[in-house]
Design a protein around this motif. Structure first.
Motif, PDB file in Angstrom:
ATOM      1  N   HIS A  16       0.702  -1.170   0.025  1.00  8.28           N
ATOM      2  CA  HIS A  16       0.079  -0.106   0.007  1.00  8.28           C
ATOM      3  C   HIS A  16       0.932   1.205   0.033  1.00  8.28           C
ATOM      4  O   HIS A  16       1.764   1.319   0.981  1.00  8.28           O
ATOM      5  CB  HIS A  16      -0.825  -0.138   1.211  1.00  8.28           C
ATOM      6  CG  HIS A  16      -2.194   0.991   1.027  1.00  8.28           C
ATOM      7  ND1 HIS A  16      -1.812   2.481   1.513  1.00  8.28           N
ATOM      8  CD2 HIS A  16      -3.324   0.509   0.865  1.00  8.28           C
ATOM      9  CE1 HIS A  16      -2.799   2.877   1.397  1.00  8.28           C
ATOM     10  NE2 HIS A  16      -3.950   1.905   1.098  1.00  8.28           N
ATOM     11  N   ASP A  17       0.618   2.251  -0.963  1.00 10.69           N
ATOM     12  CA  ASP A  17       1.565   3.407  -1.171  1.00 10.69           C
ATOM     13  C   ASP A  17       1.354   4.284   0.349  1.00 10.69           C
ATOM     14  O   ASP A  17       2.372   5.135   0.415  1.00 10.69           O
ATOM     15  CB  ASP A  17       1.194   3.950  -2.596  1.00 10.69           C
ATOM     16  CG  ASP A  17      -0.072   4.704  -2.343  1.00 10.69           C
ATOM     17  OD1 ASP A  17      -0.901   4.418  -1.717  1.00 10.69           O
ATOM     18  OD2 ASP A  17      -0.323   5.428  -3.523  1.00 10.69           O
ATOM     19  N   LYS A  18       0.388   4.134   1.206  1.00 11.93           N
ATOM     20  CA  LYS A  18       0.349   4.900   2.310  1.00 11.93           C
ATOM     21  C   LYS A  18       0.870   4.327   3.537  1.00 11.93           C
ATOM     22  O   LYS A  18       1.399   5.043   4.254  1.00 11.93           O
ATOM     23  CB  LYS A  18      -0.974   5.365   2.516  1.00 11.93           C
ATOM     24  CG  LYS A  18      -1.643   6.424   1.281  1.00 11.93           C
ATOM     25  CD  LYS A  18      -0.868   7.588   0.999  1.00 11.93           C
ATOM     26  CE  LYS A  18      -1.524   8.312  -0.177  1.00 11.93           C
ATOM     27  NZ  LYS A  18      -0.543   9.321  -0.592  1.00 11.93           N
ATOM     28  N   THR A  19       0.449   2.932   3.797  1.00 13.88           N
ATOM     29  CA  THR A  19       0.869   2.156   5.145  1.00 13.88           C
ATOM     30  C   THR A  19       2.071   1.214   4.694  1.00 13.88           C
ATOM     31  O   THR A  19       2.329   0.529   5.976  1.00 13.88           O
ATOM     32  CB  THR A  19      -0.610   1.505   5.452  1.00 13.88           C
ATOM     33  OG1 THR A  19      -0.731   0.603   4.319  1.00 13.88           O
ATOM     34  CG2 THR A  19      -1.474   2.366   5.628  1.00 13.88           C
TER      35      THR A  19
ATOM     36  N   TYR B  74      -2.163   1.741  -4.985  1.00  8.19           N
ATOM     37  CA  TYR B  74      -1.363   2.704  -5.008  1.00  8.19           C
ATOM     38  C   TYR B  74      -1.691   3.788  -5.965  1.00  8.19           C
ATOM     39  O   TYR B  74      -3.104   3.842  -6.240  1.00  8.19           O
ATOM     40  CB  TYR B  74      -0.020   2.117  -5.760  1.00  8.19           C
ATOM     41  CG  TYR B  74      -0.478   1.401  -7.034  1.00  8.19           C
ATOM     42  CD1 TYR B  74      -0.237   2.612  -8.325  1.00  8.19           C
ATOM     43  CD2 TYR B  74      -0.953   0.398  -7.330  1.00  8.19           C
ATOM     44  CE1 TYR B  74      -0.151   1.790  -9.564  1.00  8.19           C
ATOM     45  CE2 TYR B  74      -1.095  -0.231  -8.554  1.00  8.19           C
ATOM     46  CZ  TYR B  74      -1.023   0.665  -9.636  1.00  8.19           C
ATOM     47  OH  TYR B  74      -1.249   0.091 -10.880  1.00  8.19           O
TER      48      TYR B  74
ATOM     49  N   HIS C  91      -2.819   6.489  -4.605  1.00  6.50           N
ATOM     50  CA  HIS C  91      -4.155   7.176  -3.954  1.00  6.50           C
ATOM     51  C   HIS C  91      -4.092   8.719  -4.265  1.00  6.50           C
ATOM     52  O   HIS C  91      -3.265   9.231  -4.347  1.00  6.50           O
ATOM     53  CB  HIS C  91      -4.019   6.700  -2.596  1.00  6.50           C
ATOM     54  CG  HIS C  91      -4.220   5.400  -2.175  1.00  6.50           C
ATOM     55  ND1 HIS C  91      -3.253   4.436  -2.218  1.00  6.50           N
ATOM     56  CD2 HIS C  91      -5.507   4.942  -1.813  1.00  6.50           C
ATOM     57  CE1 HIS C  91      -3.916   3.410  -2.048  1.00  6.50           C
ATOM     58  NE2 HIS C  91      -5.292   3.418  -1.662  1.00  6.50           N
TER      59      HIS C  91
END
Length: 153
Positions: free
Chosen positions: A56-59, A147, A149
């Protein structure tokens, strides 16, 4: 046999061994995301491979069935008064077979948020790619990428 005939034979052999573009994988994908929307940990877990990797591109990266389910239950499902719903952009979904393994499902998904009694609102969208493995008669999510987002608006 000519080179062209050999190439044609090889391509026909590959096509014959590949599962159809959607051999039930979209039904499995839909079942997983319904379970996600309902925060049903058991149902989500049944559709995940033991060795799942979720990027995940944030987590970041989460590995293993238990860790992925725990992360989803603590994150999107764990905030009191907040309900997150995922919706796929149907006309952008592609299914590509992976011979001898399963299929890759790609596309765009949107996320909606509902806080308390407020109206549900579009929160944003992202791209996704999911590698599904065909294990006998069942499909299991093996690799997930979420990804690019972007917030709504």
């Amino acid at each position: 046999m000519s080179i062209l005939a050999n190439m044609t034979s090889a391509l026909l052999l590959l096509a014959a061994s590949a599962p159809p573009a959607d051999d039930g994988v979209l039904a499995a994908d839909g079942a997983f995301w319904r379970a996600f929307n309902e925060c049903d940990a058991d149902a989500m877990g049944k559709l995940l491979a033991d060795d799942i990797e979720f990027y995940h591109d944030k987590t970041g990266l989460t590995q293993g069935r238990r860790a992925v389910v725990r992360s989803l239950m603590k994150g999107p499902c764990g905030t009191a008064g907040l309900h997150v719903r995922r919706e796929v952009v149907a006309d952008g979904v592609a299914v590509d077979p992976v011979p001898g393994h399963g299929a890759i499902v790609t596309g765009v998904h949107r996320f909606y948020a509902k806080q308390g009694d407020a109206a549900e609102r579009l929160d944003g969208d992202a791209r996704f790619a999911v590698v599904w493995r065909k294990a006998g008669a069942r499909w299991e999510m093996r690799r997930v990428l979420s990804y690019a987002h972007r917030p709504a608006g």
